[in-house]
Structures are given as structure tokens and as C-alpha cells.
Write a protein that holds these residues in place. Sequence first.
Motif, PDB file in Angstrom:
ATOM      1  N   VAL A  93     -18.082  28.723   3.687  1.00  0.00           N
ATOM      2  CA  VAL A  93     -18.792  27.341   4.300  1.00  0.00           C
ATOM      3  C   VAL A  93     -19.329  27.616   5.733  1.00  0.00           C
ATOM      4  O   VAL A  93     -20.426  27.264   6.040  1.00  0.00           O
ATOM      5  CB  VAL A  93     -17.563  26.449   4.491  1.00  0.00           C
ATOM      6  N   ALA A  94     -18.712  28.770   6.157  1.00  0.00           N
ATOM      7  CA  ALA A  94     -19.388  28.912   7.601  1.00  0.00           C
ATOM      8  C   ALA A  94     -21.076  29.495   7.408  1.00  0.00           C
ATOM      9  O   ALA A  94     -21.787  29.375   8.040  1.00  0.00           O
ATOM     10  CB  ALA A  94     -18.504  30.110   8.355  1.00  0.00           C
ATOM     11  N   ASP A  95     -20.926  30.551   6.134  1.00  0.00           N
ATOM     12  CA  ASP A  95     -22.216  31.145   5.970  1.00  0.00           C
ATOM     13  C   ASP A  95     -23.333  29.943   5.458  1.00  0.00           C
ATOM     14  O   ASP A  95     -24.554  29.992   5.914  1.00  0.00           O
ATOM     15  CB  ASP A  95     -22.227  32.215   4.916  1.00  0.00           C
ATOM     16  N   TYR A  96     -22.913  29.155   4.742  1.00  0.00           N
ATOM     17  CA  TYR A  96     -23.583  27.858   4.167  1.00  0.00           C
ATOM     18  C   TYR A  96     -24.121  27.165   5.633  1.00  0.00           C
ATOM     19  O   TYR A  96     -25.442  26.702   5.823  1.00  0.00           O
ATOM     20  CB  TYR A  96     -22.841  27.303   3.292  1.00  0.00           C
ATOM     21  N   LEU A  97     -23.107  26.710   6.338  1.00  0.00           N
ATOM     22  CA  LEU A  97     -23.572  25.846   7.694  1.00  0.00           C
ATOM     23  C   LEU A  97     -24.538  26.654   8.328  1.00  0.00           C
ATOM     24  O   LEU A  97     -25.460  26.221   9.199  1.00  0.00           O
ATOM     25  CB  LEU A  97     -22.341  25.469   8.422  1.00  0.00           C
ATOM     26  N   ALA A  98     -24.174  28.136   8.819  1.00  0.00           N
ATOM     27  CA  ALA A  98     -25.389  28.911   9.599  1.00  0.00           C
ATOM     28  C   ALA A  98     -26.762  28.800   9.127  1.00  0.00           C
ATOM     29  O   ALA A  98     -27.646  28.889   9.704  1.00  0.00           O
ATOM     30  CB  ALA A  98     -24.667  30.290   9.720  1.00  0.00           C
ATOM     31  N   TRP A  99     -26.762  28.898   7.693  1.00  0.00           N
ATOM     32  CA  TRP A  99     -28.060  29.062   6.756  1.00  0.00           C
ATOM     33  C   TRP A  99     -28.874  27.942   7.089  1.00  0.00           C
ATOM     34  O   TRP A  99     -30.164  27.636   7.494  1.00  0.00           O
ATOM     35  CB  TRP A  99     -27.773  29.272   5.424  1.00  0.00           C
ATOM     36  N   LEU A 100     -27.862  26.288   6.994  1.00  0.00           N
ATOM     37  CA  LEU A 100     -28.530  25.209   7.298  1.00  0.00           C
ATOM     38  C   LEU A 100     -29.172  25.023   8.847  1.00  0.00           C
ATOM     39  O   LEU A 100     -30.193  24.443   8.989  1.00  0.00           O
ATOM     40  CB  LEU A 100     -27.575  24.064   7.014  1.00  0.00           C
ATOM     41  N   ARG A 101     -28.328  25.611   9.721  1.00  0.00           N
ATOM     42  CA  ARG A 101     -28.552  25.511  11.003  1.00  0.00           C
ATOM     43  C   ARG A 101     -30.050  26.472  11.191  1.00  0.00           C
ATOM     44  O   ARG A 101     -30.955  25.803  12.091  1.00  0.00           O
ATOM     45  CB  ARG A 101     -27.456  25.973  12.003  1.00  0.00           C
ATOM     46  N   THR A 102     -30.124  27.602  10.663  1.00  0.00           N
ATOM     47  CA  THR A 102     -31.378  28.289  10.748  1.00  0.00           C
ATOM     48  C   THR A 102     -32.359  27.527  10.339  1.00  0.00           C
ATOM     49  O   THR A 102     -33.622  27.824  10.772  1.00  0.00           O
ATOM     50  CB  THR A 102     -31.031  29.606   9.860  1.00  0.00           C
ATOM     51  N   LYS A 103     -32.416  27.191   9.278  1.00  0.00           N
ATOM     52  CA  LYS A 103     -33.547  26.351   8.329  1.00  0.00           C
ATOM     53  C   LYS A 103     -33.830  25.147   9.207  1.00  0.00           C
ATOM     54  O   LYS A 103     -35.276  24.959   9.376  1.00  0.00           O
ATOM     55  CB  LYS A 103     -32.855  25.972   6.922  1.00  0.00           C
TER      56      LYS A 103
END
Length: 118
Positions: A93-103
Motif C-alpha cells: 500500500v505504501a508503494d502504491y500511494l507513493a506512486w500515486l503521489r508521484t504521478k
Amino acid sequence: MNWFVAKVVYQIISGEGNHAPQFDEQLRLISATSKADAWKKANDIGEEGQYAFQNQQHQKVEWKFINVPEIYPISELKDGMELYSRIEEPGNVADYLAWLRTKSSQWNTPSPLAFLPS
């Protein structure tokens, strides 16, 4: 004419294909008289959209058309309407949320995700 959203799927193959499988799922807006006509039109778009090139390592990179698995009719076009939805079940989940923030940061606007805990 009627409006439809079609999902056109390509497989991305680099070199001999010895890599994690990659698929490009594209949502296309289609104007057609029926769902069958929309599928035919989306399929033609998929066929025409196939291409290949040489990457920097001189390997062939190919977008290979797979199929049109979904067609959705759109009864009216209106601001903010939902065109497509997919439920994600990320392993981390943390990696997914970080990816969304970056995008979302590329749009230079505050993201509602910026306020979620890391």
C-alpha cells in the motif's frame, strides 16, 4: 451515432521478452451506430496501433495488439462523469500511494493524496 468507451489492450515486448509481462490498456472514445460497430472500430484502431522500434540497446520493442475486451455505451457526455473504474489490490500500500503521489505531482496542484499518511 452513439458514444462508447472501448478498452484496447496491447502487450509490450522488449527484446526476446525475458522481462516482467507488460500490457498497455488504453481507453478509447468511439462514435458508432451500435456496440458491434464500436467493437469493430476499436479493433481496427488496435490493429493500426501496433508498432515496433529499436531501443537504445538495439533490441526490438513491440506494441502487439491483443484484443478489445470491453465496450461500454455512454448515454450522454457530461462534466465529471465516470468513464471507467478498476479496483486495485496492491501488494504494498505504501508503494502504491507513493506512486500515486508521484504521478499526481506532475499536474502542479495539491493532491488529496498528499494528506494521506505514508
